[in-house]
Design an enzyme around this catalytic site. Sequence first.
Site, PDB file in Angstrom:
ATOM      1  N   ASP A  35       0.901  -1.137  -0.160  1.00  0.00           N
ATOM      2  CA  ASP A  35      -0.114  -0.199  -0.047  1.00  0.00           C
ATOM      3  C   ASP A  35       1.097   1.548   0.097  1.00  0.00           C
ATOM      4  O   ASP A  35       1.453   1.478   1.087  1.00  0.00           O
ATOM      5  CB  ASP A  35      -1.023  -0.247   1.117  1.00  0.00           C
ATOM      6  CG  ASP A  35      -1.942   1.257   1.232  1.00  0.00           C
ATOM      7  OD1 ASP A  35      -2.106   1.734   0.440  1.00  0.00           O
ATOM      8  OD2 ASP A  35      -2.755   1.135   2.188  1.00  0.00           O
TER       9      ASP A  35
ATOM     10  N   GLU B 250       2.882   7.741   1.556  1.00  0.00           N
ATOM     11  CA  GLU B 250       2.597   6.642   2.224  1.00  0.00           C
ATOM     12  C   GLU B 250       3.549   5.355   2.002  1.00  0.00           C
ATOM     13  O   GLU B 250       3.948   5.172   0.648  1.00  0.00           O
ATOM     14  CB  GLU B 250       1.423   5.943   1.649  1.00  0.00           C
ATOM     15  CG  GLU B 250       0.884   4.609   2.748  1.00  0.00           C
ATOM     16  CD  GLU B 250      -0.589   4.203   2.073  1.00  0.00           C
ATOM     17  OE1 GLU B 250      -1.131   3.316   3.065  1.00  0.00           O
ATOM     18  OE2 GLU B 250      -1.102   4.691   1.159  1.00  0.00           O
TER      19      GLU B 250
END
Length: 441
Positions: free
Chosen positions: A272, A409
């Site tokens: 992710d 992220e």
Amino acid sequence: RPPMTLRKDEYARRRKQLMKLMGKGAIAIIPAAPERQRNSDVHYHYRPDSDFHYLTGFNEPEAVAVLIPGREQAEYILFVRDRDPTRETWDGRRAGPDGAVRDYGADDAFPVGDIDDILPGLLERCGRVYYSMGVNLDFDQRVVGWVNTLRGQTKLGIHSPQEFVALEHPLHDMRLYKSRVEAGVMKRSAQIAVGAHVRAMRTTRPGVTEYEVMAELLHEFHRHQADISYHPIVGGGANGCILHYHENADTLRDGDLLLIDAGCEYGLYASDITRTFPVNGRFSPAQKAIYDIVLEAQEAAFACIKPGNHWNEPHDAAVRAITQGLVRVGLLKGRLPALIKEEAYRKFYMHRTGHWLGMDVHDVGEYKVGTEWRVFEPGMALTVEPGLYIPAGTKGVPKRWWNIGVRIEDDVLVTSSGYELLTSGLPRTTAEIERVMASAA
């Protein structure tokens, strides 16, 4: 077929650990995920249920795993589709009961069509039933039906289970701690996604569409035998300020930022990643100022990830860095402690700083133990993803800041001394991003 990344003994170790937690006199019933209809007579590509696959490594639908600790004849039983040459010609190979024993480590296996005849007899000897109620409503009714059948025969001296126990409590706690083998698969998943994001940076330029950039991501995933772990977010300009933007349909414009949130699933383990970069390859002063605040927040969060610290410490550190940065550029005014206490940052930063990561992109595992935040321990994996979002028209915000949406992220694994950055090698600073984009021009 997904990459065969885990050996049979890894699944056997997990089953043994779960059965030890269950104790004798218990039974666990774990159904496979049902196939899902997409439209008409077309099904979605089958993806196994994470809990079921975690314990079995078995990838077929219409299967049920049963664990009975201490049972002499067979502790681990699989119910699977029988071999059927005609159906296999149309839909692909099946393991069948023999294959379930030979290739997947079952002590015994039966055709799933015989489960109504066999499972009540297995339940009869058990006082506790470990089962995840509410996940598969149709199967819930079957389990309740088997137990009620036994209860209706108590006058015949047949015993029925006295207690239902939520399987997810012990099983999801197990899944929270990644083994060395799992960590290796997760790192591979992360590195495939790193390559996809670099490819996206190198192919982005004004006039390209969001869906063309998404196609580059998907190509990189699939060429490494990976799939998406969630629908990618590819949002240029104002779209980058929509947290779960999914249309991916607009044309990218000179002067805008592009926010890409995309990860892949390799061997059923997710990555992710989010990166934000300028469509034309150069950050404007305002874009760089916001980006650097988010990067400072991520670095502050990273510094808090180590055994002994608790789950909320990275978020608290990110909030402090973001609030300081917003004061520095004039988007917030006031004293830092008061601004943090009143959550003034939430106007621009409205989500948490991360989540557990594993077989599910938002992976299982409690964030609190009782009323206390969970303490980090080696083997836990999580994302670190601070962001800032300033849509056009935000009250009290000068136009130069409008439509700047930035999220950074990365994926980390908690180690004995701190953390390992699974997504290493992907540019994070503005200088690194501009260098990669310039090299592709």
